[in-house]
Design a protein around this motif. Structure first.
Motif, PDB file in Angstrom:
ATOM      1  N   GLU A 175       0.849  -1.197   0.000  1.00  0.00           N
ATOM      2  CA  GLU A 175       0.000   0.000   0.000  1.00  0.00           C
ATOM      3  C   GLU A 175       0.881   1.242   0.000  1.00  0.00           C
ATOM      4  N   ILE A 176       0.431   2.267  -0.730  1.00  0.00           N
ATOM      5  CA  ILE A 176       1.191   3.503  -0.826  1.00  0.00           C
ATOM      6  C   ILE A 176       0.937   4.427   0.369  1.00  0.00           C
ATOM      7  N   ASP A 177      -0.147   4.176   1.089  1.00  0.00           N
ATOM      8  CA  ASP A 177      -0.500   4.973   2.268  1.00  0.00           C
ATOM      9  C   ASP A 177       0.097   4.306   3.509  1.00  0.00           C
ATOM     10  N   PRO A 178       1.085   4.920   4.165  1.00  0.00           N
ATOM     11  CA  PRO A 178       1.719   4.263   5.319  1.00  0.00           C
ATOM     12  C   PRO A 178       0.760   4.004   6.475  1.00  0.00           C
ATOM     13  N   GLU A 179      -0.275   4.807   6.613  1.00  0.00           N
ATOM     14  CA  GLU A 179      -1.243   4.571   7.689  1.00  0.00           C
ATOM     15  C   GLU A 179      -2.016   3.271   7.439  1.00  0.00           C
ATOM     16  N   ARG A 180      -2.291   2.973   6.195  1.00  0.00           N
ATOM     17  CA  ARG A 180      -2.972   1.714   5.878  1.00  0.00           C
ATOM     18  C   ARG A 180      -2.075   0.519   6.148  1.00  0.00           C
ATOM     19  N   VAL A 181      -0.791   0.674   5.882  1.00  0.00           N
ATOM     20  CA  VAL A 181       0.155  -0.407   6.188  1.00  0.00           C
ATOM     21  C   VAL A 181       0.175  -0.655   7.693  1.00  0.00           C
ATOM     22  N   ALA A 182       0.265   0.413   8.482  1.00  0.00           N
ATOM     23  CA  ALA A 182       0.295   0.270   9.938  1.00  0.00           C
ATOM     24  C   ALA A 182      -0.986  -0.400  10.444  1.00  0.00           C
ATOM     25  N   ALA A 183      -2.126  -0.041   9.853  1.00  0.00           N
ATOM     26  CA  ALA A 183      -3.395  -0.635  10.287  1.00  0.00           C
ATOM     27  C   ALA A 183      -3.493  -2.112   9.932  1.00  0.00           C
ATOM     28  N   ALA A 184      -2.773  -2.526   8.872  1.00  0.00           N
ATOM     29  CA  ALA A 184      -2.837  -3.919   8.422  1.00  0.00           C
ATOM     30  C   ALA A 184      -1.903  -4.832   9.197  1.00  0.00           C
ATOM     31  N   LEU A 185      -0.876  -4.289   9.831  1.00  0.00           N
ATOM     32  CA  LEU A 185       0.143  -5.132  10.451  1.00  0.00           C
ATOM     33  C   LEU A 185      -0.409  -6.139  11.460  1.00  0.00           C
ATOM     34  N   PRO A 186      -1.440  -5.826  12.240  1.00  0.00           N
ATOM     35  CA  PRO A 186      -1.973  -6.851  13.155  1.00  0.00           C
ATOM     36  C   PRO A 186      -2.539  -8.084  12.455  1.00  0.00           C
ATOM     37  N   TYR A 187      -2.800  -7.987  11.155  1.00  0.00           N
ATOM     38  CA  TYR A 187      -3.351  -9.121  10.409  1.00  0.00           C
ATOM     39  C   TYR A 187      -2.260  -9.982   9.769  1.00  0.00           C
ATOM     40  N   ALA A 188      -1.003  -9.570   9.933  1.00  0.00           N
ATOM     41  CA  ALA A 188       0.096 -10.365   9.384  1.00  0.00           C
ATOM     42  C   ALA A 188       0.139 -11.728  10.065  1.00  0.00           C
ATOM     43  N   ARG A 189       0.538 -12.721   9.308  1.00  0.00           N
ATOM     44  CA  ARG A 189       0.602 -14.097   9.813  1.00  0.00           C
ATOM     45  C   ARG A 189       1.597 -14.861   8.968  1.00  0.00           C
ATOM     46  N   GLU A 190       1.732 -16.128   9.249  1.00  0.00           N
ATOM     47  CA  GLU A 190       2.610 -16.953   8.418  1.00  0.00           C
ATOM     48  C   GLU A 190       2.122 -16.898   6.972  1.00  0.00           C
ATOM     49  N   GLY A 191       2.992 -16.477   6.069  1.00  0.00           N
ATOM     50  CA  GLY A 191       2.641 -16.381   4.663  1.00  0.00           C
ATOM     51  C   GLY A 191       2.032 -15.064   4.242  1.00  0.00           C
ATOM     52  N   LEU A 192       1.784 -14.147   5.171  1.00  0.00           N
ATOM     53  CA  LEU A 192       1.164 -12.868   4.838  1.00  0.00           C
ATOM     54  C   LEU A 192       1.887 -11.728   5.530  1.00  0.00           C
ATOM     55  N   THR A 193       2.432 -10.808   4.734  1.00  0.00           N
ATOM     56  CA  THR A 193       3.111  -9.634   5.261  1.00  0.00           C
ATOM     57  C   THR A 193       2.600  -8.395   4.533  1.00  0.00           C
ATOM     58  N   PHE A 194       2.958  -7.224   5.077  1.00  0.00           N
ATOM     59  CA  PHE A 194       2.510  -5.957   4.500  1.00  0.00           C
ATOM     60  C   PHE A 194       3.705  -5.017   4.391  1.00  0.00           C
ATOM     61  N   ARG A 195       3.737  -4.245   3.280  1.00  0.00           N
ATOM     62  CA  ARG A 195       4.836  -3.329   3.033  1.00  0.00           C
ATOM     63  C   ARG A 195       4.317  -2.023   2.456  1.00  0.00           C
ATOM     64  N   HIS A 196       5.097  -0.973   2.714  1.00  0.00           N
ATOM     65  CA  HIS A 196       4.807   0.340   2.148  1.00  0.00           C
ATOM     66  C   HIS A 196       5.437   0.418   0.760  1.00  0.00           C
ATOM     67  N   GLY A 197       4.648   0.801  -0.247  1.00  0.00           N
ATOM     68  CA  GLY A 197       5.199   0.922  -1.588  1.00  0.00           C
ATOM     69  C   GLY A 197       4.116   1.196  -2.609  1.00  0.00           C
ATOM     70  N   GLY A 198       4.529   1.219  -3.875  1.00  0.00           N
ATOM     71  CA  GLY A 198       3.610   1.497  -4.961  1.00  0.00           C
ATOM     72  C   GLY A 198       3.938   0.669  -6.181  1.00  0.00           C
ATOM     73  N   PHE A 199       3.875   1.290  -7.343  1.00  0.00           N
ATOM     74  CA  PHE A 199       4.067   0.559  -8.590  1.00  0.00           C
ATOM     75  C   PHE A 199       5.497   0.048  -8.774  1.00  0.00           C
ATOM     76  N   GLU A 200       6.421   0.516  -7.969  1.00  0.00           N
ATOM     77  CA  GLU A 200       7.793  -0.019  -8.060  1.00  0.00           C
ATOM     78  C   GLU A 200       7.897  -1.419  -7.462  1.00  0.00           C
ATOM     79  N   VAL A 201       6.883  -1.833  -6.678  1.00  0.00           N
ATOM     80  CA  VAL A 201       6.811  -3.163  -6.054  1.00  0.00           C
ATOM     81  C   VAL A 201       8.128  -3.471  -5.324  1.00  0.00           C
ATOM     82  N   PRO A 202       8.296  -2.897  -4.132  1.00  0.00           N
ATOM     83  CA  PRO A 202       9.586  -2.973  -3.440  1.00  0.00           C
ATOM     84  C   PRO A 202       9.846  -4.320  -2.765  1.00  0.00           C
TER      85      PRO A 202
END
Length: 268
Positions: A81-108
């Motif tokens: 997600e390009i919005d860092p606040e959305r990334v922070a809100a998603a982090l509690p849902y991270a689990r084995e096989g699922l992570t979240f990162r800040h970024g855009g079309f560059e796909v970091p």
């Protein structure tokens, strides 16, 4: 001297979307991906998929992991997600096989993903921007990777997406909850950005939807057996004149997939 790898952009590429999301909104796209791209994910040593622009809530990334793992048990999903606040809100849902990162079309990501799904992301962009975004995202794919980019309604009843490989666009898929469909051209309002402004006389996508409506009307007697049987008949008739590339097993899901070259803008 070994050439240096290009430096990643200092800021994410793209703009913040509205972030609209709902559970199960992308189920049709996800099931199609699992059915058509699951084998490639199973073969891969690093079966990484990207949910690009997942929005204000991470439901679509969570669901993508669950659906991909029905076809590829070791698949991993990265929500970007390009919005860092959305990334922070998603982090509690991270689990084995699922992570979240800040970024855009560059796909970091350090490695090229086997799948990038970008749903309802380019809707807000100008049509002229689409080709450059496609090119950028396709360049980030693994050699046998897939980019799926498209648009759907708020609860996922109607959806149209383009599938692209590293070489560029391949197919366009139209998918619907058939009981909600009056005629196939109802899907026009969900055409992806590359096609939505091309639904005018003289453009291939307009001719395709016109012919689909005619086939649907001719198949009206099959409505007595249900919307699915009417859809199956209409697609069979449509395939006589258009390069339909999938089989009846997918048509039964309320889908039809056509070669991109037949619908590409400016080829009427």
């Amino acid at each position: 001297m070994t050439p240096r790898a290009p430096r990643p952009p200092s800021r994410p590429v793209g703009t913040v979307t509205r972030g609209t999301t709902n559970p199960n909104r992308l189920r049709r796209m996800d099931r199609w991906i699992a059915a058509t791209h699951g084998a490639a994910l199973r073969r891969a040593d690093e079966p990484v998929a990207v949910d690009l622009g997942y929005g204000a809530a991470p439901w679509t990334a969570v669901e993508l992991l669950l659906r991909l793992r029905t076809a590829a048990p070791h698949a991993r999903v990265v929500g970007i997600e390009i919005d860092p606040e959305r990334v922070a809100a998603a982090l509690p849902y991270a689990r084995e096989g699922l992570t979240f990162r800040h970024g855009g079309f560059e796909v970091p990501l350090p490695a090229r993903p086997l799948l990038i799904r970008a749903a309802n992301v380019l809707r807000q962009y100008d049509e002229d921007a689409v080709a450059a975004v496609w090119e950028r995202l396709c360049a980030r794919l693994a050699p046998d990777g897939l980019l799926v980019e498209g648009t759907c309604d708020e609860i996922g009843r109607r959806h149209v997406w383009v599938a692209l490989g590293p070489e560029g666009p391949r197919t366009v898929t139209f998918a619907a909850r058939l009981a909600s469909l009056d005629r196939p051209s109802d899907l026009a309002e969900r055409l992806p950005k590359a096609l939505i402004h091309r639904n005018v006389p003289g453009e291939p996508v307009h001719a395709f939807l016109r012919d689909f409506d005619r086939a649907w009307a001719a198949a009206a007697p099959y409505a007595a057996y249900g919307a699915r049987q009417r859809w199956l008949r209409a697609v069979r008739d449509l395939a006589a004149d258009w390069p339909v590339v999938d089989r009846s097993s997918r048509w039964r899901q309320g889908e039809v997939t056509v070669a991109w070259g037949a619908l590409a803008p400016g080829r009427g």
